[in-house]
Write a protein that holds these residues in place. Sequence first.
Motif, short mmCIF file in Angstrom:
data_model
loop_
_atom_site.label_atom_id
_atom_site.label_comp_id
_atom_site.label_asym_id
_atom_site.label_seq_id
_atom_site.Cartn_x
_atom_site.Cartn_y
_atom_site.Cartn_z
N SER A 140 -7.19 18.13 -0.63
CA SER A 140 -8.51 18.28 -1.22
C SER A 140 -9.56 17.53 -0.38
O SER A 140 -9.23 16.85 0.59
CB SER A 140 -8.52 17.72 -2.65
N TYR A 141 -10.81 17.63 -0.79
CA TYR A 141 -11.88 16.91 -0.12
C TYR A 141 -11.75 15.41 -0.30
O TYR A 141 -12.40 14.64 0.38
CB TYR A 141 -13.25 17.39 -0.61
N GLU A 142 -10.93 14.99 -1.23
CA GLU A 142 -10.68 13.56 -1.43
C GLU A 142 -9.84 12.99 -0.29
O GLU A 142 -9.74 11.79 -0.12
CB GLU A 142 -9.97 13.31 -2.77
N THR A 143 -9.19 13.81 0.48
CA THR A 143 -8.31 13.45 1.59
C THR A 143 -7.16 12.56 1.10
O THR A 143 -6.93 12.43 -0.08
CB THR A 143 -9.09 12.76 2.74
N CYS A 144 -6.44 11.99 2.04
CA CYS A 144 -5.32 11.11 1.67
C CYS A 144 -5.89 9.79 1.17
O CYS A 144 -6.73 9.18 1.82
CB CYS A 144 -4.40 10.87 2.86
N GLN A 145 -5.41 9.36 0.03
CA GLN A 145 -5.93 8.16 -0.60
C GLN A 145 -4.98 6.99 -0.40
O GLN A 145 -3.78 7.12 -0.60
CB GLN A 145 -6.12 8.43 -2.10
N LEU A 146 -5.52 5.85 0.02
CA LEU A 146 -4.75 4.62 0.17
C LEU A 146 -4.85 3.84 -1.13
O LEU A 146 -5.96 3.58 -1.61
CB LEU A 146 -5.32 3.80 1.33
N ILE A 147 -3.72 3.49 -1.72
CA ILE A 147 -3.70 2.76 -2.98
C ILE A 147 -3.02 1.42 -2.75
O ILE A 147 -1.89 1.36 -2.29
CB ILE A 147 -2.95 3.55 -4.07
N ALA A 176 0.84 -1.20 0.00
CA ALA A 176 0.00 0.00 0.00
C ALA A 176 0.87 1.24 0.00
O ALA A 176 1.93 1.27 0.62
CB ALA A 176 -0.91 0.01 1.22
N VAL A 177 0.42 2.26 -0.71
CA VAL A 177 1.04 3.57 -0.70
C VAL A 177 -0.04 4.59 -0.42
O VAL A 177 -1.23 4.31 -0.55
CB VAL A 177 1.76 3.89 -2.04
N ILE A 178 0.36 5.77 -0.02
CA ILE A 178 -0.59 6.83 0.30
C ILE A 178 -0.32 8.03 -0.59
O ILE A 178 0.82 8.46 -0.75
CB ILE A 178 -0.50 7.24 1.78
N LYS A 179 -1.38 8.54 -1.18
CA LYS A 179 -1.32 9.74 -2.00
C LYS A 179 -1.82 10.90 -1.13
O LYS A 179 -3.01 11.04 -0.89
CB LYS A 179 -2.20 9.58 -3.23
N ALA A 230 -8.30 1.47 -4.65
CA ALA A 230 -8.00 2.63 -3.82
C ALA A 230 -9.15 2.89 -2.86
O ALA A 230 -10.28 2.48 -3.12
CB ALA A 230 -7.76 3.86 -4.70
N ALA A 231 -8.83 3.54 -1.77
CA ALA A 231 -9.84 3.90 -0.78
C ALA A 231 -9.60 5.32 -0.31
O ALA A 231 -8.45 5.74 -0.20
CB ALA A 231 -9.79 2.93 0.40
N ARG A 232 -10.66 6.04 -0.04
CA ARG A 232 -10.55 7.40 0.49
C ARG A 232 -10.31 7.35 1.98
O ARG A 232 -10.61 6.37 2.64
CB ARG A 232 -11.83 8.17 0.23
N SER A 233 -9.84 8.41 2.51
CA SER A 233 -9.73 8.63 3.94
C SER A 233 -8.90 7.57 4.67
O SER A 233 -9.38 6.85 5.53
CB SER A 233 -11.13 8.70 4.57
N TRP A 234 -7.66 7.51 4.33
CA TRP A 234 -6.72 6.62 5.01
C TRP A 234 -6.72 6.93 6.50
O TRP A 234 -6.67 8.08 6.91
CB TRP A 234 -5.34 6.79 4.40
N ASN A 235 -6.76 5.91 7.32
CA ASN A 235 -6.76 6.06 8.77
C ASN A 235 -5.47 5.47 9.33
O ASN A 235 -5.37 4.25 9.50
CB ASN A 235 -7.97 5.35 9.40
N PRO A 236 -4.48 6.30 9.62
CA PRO A 236 -3.20 5.79 10.11
C PRO A 236 -3.29 5.28 11.55
O PRO A 236 -4.12 5.74 12.32
CB PRO A 236 -2.28 7.01 10.03
N THR A 237 -2.42 4.35 11.87
CA THR A 237 -2.29 3.89 13.25
C THR A 237 -1.32 4.82 13.98
O THR A 237 -0.61 5.61 13.35
CB THR A 237 -1.75 2.46 13.30
N ALA A 238 -1.25 4.68 15.28
CA ALA A 238 -0.28 5.45 16.06
C ALA A 238 1.13 5.10 15.61
O ALA A 238 2.00 5.97 15.52
CB ALA A 238 -0.45 5.19 17.55
N ASP A 239 1.37 3.82 15.32
CA ASP A 239 2.69 3.40 14.81
C ASP A 239 3.03 4.11 13.50
O ASP A 239 4.17 4.51 13.29
CB ASP A 239 2.75 1.89 14.60
#
Length: 80
Positions: free
Chosen positions: A40-47, A33-36, A57-66
């Motif tokens: 924008s309103y598209e937020t960070c995209q997970l690819i 996975a990479v993050i774009k 791809a998915a919108r709104s990547w949710n990062p972990t604390a790590d």
Amino acid sequence: MEMYIHEAVREAMKINGIIFRKSMRRTESEIFAVIKPSNSYETCQLIISRYGKAERAARSWNPTADDLTADDWNYSGDEL
């Protein structure tokens, strides 16, 4: 060059690139996975990539604390 996420995002935004964690990019499976990053309103995209090609791809990547505290982030101008 490995860096913190804010440093990788800054550099990726300059070149319209992507960010990824070195520890999460496993070449033996060729699926990663990479993050774009985006403002924008598209937020960070997970690819999700399979064998070097974007698979989904998915919108709104949710990062972990790590993810947020890791120092093994990289950026690239390549799409994947």
